[in-house]
Design a protein around this motif. Structure first.
Motif, PDB file in Angstrom:
ATOM      1  N   PRO A 120       0.759  -1.133  -0.120  1.00  0.00           N
ATOM      2  CA  PRO A 120      -0.082   0.023  -0.027  1.00  0.00           C
ATOM      3  C   PRO A 120       0.711   1.343  -0.139  1.00  0.00           C
ATOM      4  CG  PRO A 120      -0.875  -1.518   1.419  1.00  0.00           C
ATOM      5  CD  PRO A 120       0.394  -2.086   1.044  1.00  0.00           C
ATOM      6  N   GLY A 121       0.433   2.191  -0.769  1.00  0.00           N
ATOM      7  CA  GLY A 121       1.176   3.320  -0.894  1.00  0.00           C
ATOM      8  C   GLY A 121       2.127   3.360  -2.068  1.00  0.00           C
ATOM      9  N   SER A 123       3.762   2.805  -6.039  1.00  0.00           N
ATOM     10  CA  SER A 123       3.186   3.161  -7.206  1.00  0.00           C
ATOM     11  C   SER A 123       4.105   2.438  -8.258  1.00  0.00           C
ATOM     12  CB  SER A 123       3.618   4.636  -7.606  1.00  0.00           C
ATOM     13  OG  SER A 123       2.683   5.394  -7.032  1.00  0.00           O
ATOM     14  N   GLU A 132      -1.245   3.223  -8.304  1.00  0.00           N
ATOM     15  CA  GLU A 132      -0.801   3.613  -6.842  1.00  0.00           C
ATOM     16  C   GLU A 132      -1.803   2.435  -6.251  1.00  0.00           C
ATOM     17  OE1 GLU A 132      -1.100   6.604  -3.544  1.00  0.00           O
ATOM     18  OE2 GLU A 132      -0.815   7.366  -5.654  1.00  0.00           O
ATOM     19  N   VAL A 134      -3.808   1.559  -2.849  1.00  0.00           N
ATOM     20  CA  VAL A 134      -4.406   2.152  -1.663  1.00  0.00           C
ATOM     21  C   VAL A 134      -5.154   1.402  -0.913  1.00  0.00           C
ATOM     22  CG1 VAL A 134      -5.817   4.343  -1.164  1.00  0.00           C
ATOM     23  CG2 VAL A 134      -4.749   4.282  -3.220  1.00  0.00           C
ATOM     24  N   VAL A 143      -7.155  -3.740  -1.531  1.00  0.00           N
ATOM     25  CA  VAL A 143      -6.662  -2.700  -1.866  1.00  0.00           C
ATOM     26  C   VAL A 143      -7.766  -1.947  -3.243  1.00  0.00           C
ATOM     27  CG1 VAL A 143      -4.330  -2.971  -1.326  1.00  0.00           C
ATOM     28  CG2 VAL A 143      -5.192  -3.357  -3.620  1.00  0.00           C
ATOM     29  N   TYR A 145      -7.068   1.218  -6.533  1.00  0.00           N
ATOM     30  CA  TYR A 145      -6.127   1.797  -7.232  1.00  0.00           C
ATOM     31  C   TYR A 145      -6.312   3.078  -7.629  1.00  0.00           C
ATOM     32  CZ  TYR A 145      -3.728  -2.710  -7.460  1.00  0.00           C
ATOM     33  OH  TYR A 145      -2.977  -4.256  -6.908  1.00  0.00           O
ATOM     34  N   ALA A 155      -9.973   6.277 -10.002  1.00  0.00           N
ATOM     35  CA  ALA A 155      -9.716   5.732  -8.977  1.00  0.00           C
ATOM     36  C   ALA A 155     -10.767   4.494  -9.097  1.00  0.00           C
ATOM     37  CB  ALA A 155      -9.718   6.495  -7.542  1.00  0.00           C
ATOM     38  N   THR A 165      -8.994   5.474   4.721  1.00  0.00           N
ATOM     39  CA  THR A 165      -7.804   5.388   4.178  1.00  0.00           C
ATOM     40  C   THR A 165      -7.825   5.759   2.686  1.00  0.00           C
ATOM     41  OG1 THR A 165      -7.926   2.976   3.907  1.00  0.00           O
ATOM     42  CG2 THR A 165      -6.629   3.862   5.503  1.00  0.00           C
ATOM     43  N   PHE A 166      -9.082   4.992   2.123  1.00  0.00           N
ATOM     44  CA  PHE A 166      -9.012   5.508   0.683  1.00  0.00           C
ATOM     45  C   PHE A 166      -9.637   6.832   0.355  1.00  0.00           C
ATOM     46  CE2 PHE A 166     -11.748   5.150  -3.321  1.00  0.00           C
ATOM     47  CZ  PHE A 166     -11.058   4.545  -4.382  1.00  0.00           C
ATOM     48  N   ARG A 169      -6.549   9.489   0.834  1.00  0.00           N
ATOM     49  CA  ARG A 169      -5.592   9.467  -0.342  1.00  0.00           C
ATOM     50  C   ARG A 169      -6.168  10.330  -1.460  1.00  0.00           C
ATOM     51  NH1 ARG A 169      -2.219  11.325  -2.514  1.00  0.00           N
ATOM     52  NH2 ARG A 169      -0.906  10.072  -4.357  1.00  0.00           N
TER      53      ARG A 169
END
Length: 254
Positions: A120-121, A123, A132, A134, A143, A145, A155, A165-166, A169
């Motif tokens: 996660p995080g 790229s 990327e 996420v 996750v 993307y 996204a 979190t999603f 970001r």
């Protein structure tokens, strides 16, 4: 670059395919039953699969895909995913019991399948596209993307329920042109959503209030038979964003 939706249903049936999105000629995001609508030539052209998580509706076609194009591949098909997702594939699918271990065939030095862990995080650049990873909130490690080129940013949430979190970001991005997000069940199944790690319309509406961008939003991953109810509920409770229903066969230019 064209994004083609090969499948976006939460199940199968007449005309329904599970999550599969194709970018250009070489890239998939998830590999559900939608892969089966590709020609042999199109499957042979694939070089990368970015997986959101290990559930069957998102990985179902990988074993048959690799087997179908085995003799035509001159370089490995690379699967990008969390370590936990790759471990699930190795342990439960490509284990020489359910399916051959194509990460060691035809020879360990020349496999047709390659695993490429992502965190996660992190790229990763493939051609002109940057992916990327996420983290999201699902019942197995999962996750979404963020996918960028020089013109557009979109996204994909993958499978998730209420999380920070999603959305945090996404809010850090300078722009967000399109968002594909799941809503698996209607609100009458909100308890199932919470236990299974999915959105229903009311839970999605609450999380969309966190998003500062105003992208085009496409609703995905509806359970078969509940599509109209889910979409109607989404339109009722989500008033801050423009909503669209995602369907197999949809194409977008990035």
């Amino acid at each position: 670059m064209e994004l083609q939706v090969l499948g976006c249903s939460g199940g199968v049936g007449d005309g329904l395919r599970t999550t599969t999105m194709k970018l250009g000629q070489e890239i998939l995001i998830d590999a559900g039953t939608g892969v089966g609508d590709l020609t042999l030539e199109q499957m042979t052209d694939l070089r990368h699969i970015f997986l959101t998580h290990s559930h069957l509706d998102h990985i179902a076609s990988i074993p048959l895909l690799v087997d179908s194009v085995f003799e035509h591949l001159h370089e490995p098909l690379t699967i990008h995913a969390l370590d936990a997702t790759l471990d699930a594939l190795r342990t439960h699918i490509f284990n020489n019991v359910i399916w051959p271990d194509f990460a060691a065939l035809p020879h360990p030095d020349r496999p047709v399948l390659r695993y490429q862990p992502m965190q996660p995080g992190e790229s990763r650049q493939v051609g002109e596209l940057q992916f990327e990873m996420v983290p999201v909130n699902h019942v197995v490690p999962g996750v979404g993307y963020i996918v960028r080129n020089t013109r557009r940013v979109f996204a994909f949430s993958g499978d998730t329920t209420t999380n920070d979190t999603f959305w945090a970001r996404l809010n850090q991005l300078d722009r967000l042109d399109m968002l594909i997000v799941e809503a698996a069940f209607p609100d009458r199944d909100i308890d199932i959503c919470r236990r299974a790690g999915h959105y229903c319309p009311s839970l999605l509406a609450e999380d969309l209030l966190k998003l500062r961008h105003r992208p085009e939003i496409y609703i995905s991953h509806n359970k078969p038979g509940d599509e109209d109810e889910i979409y109607d509920e989404c339109r009722r409770v989500i008033t801050t964003h423009h909503l669209n229903r995602l369907s197999a066969g949809s194409r977008f230019t990035l």
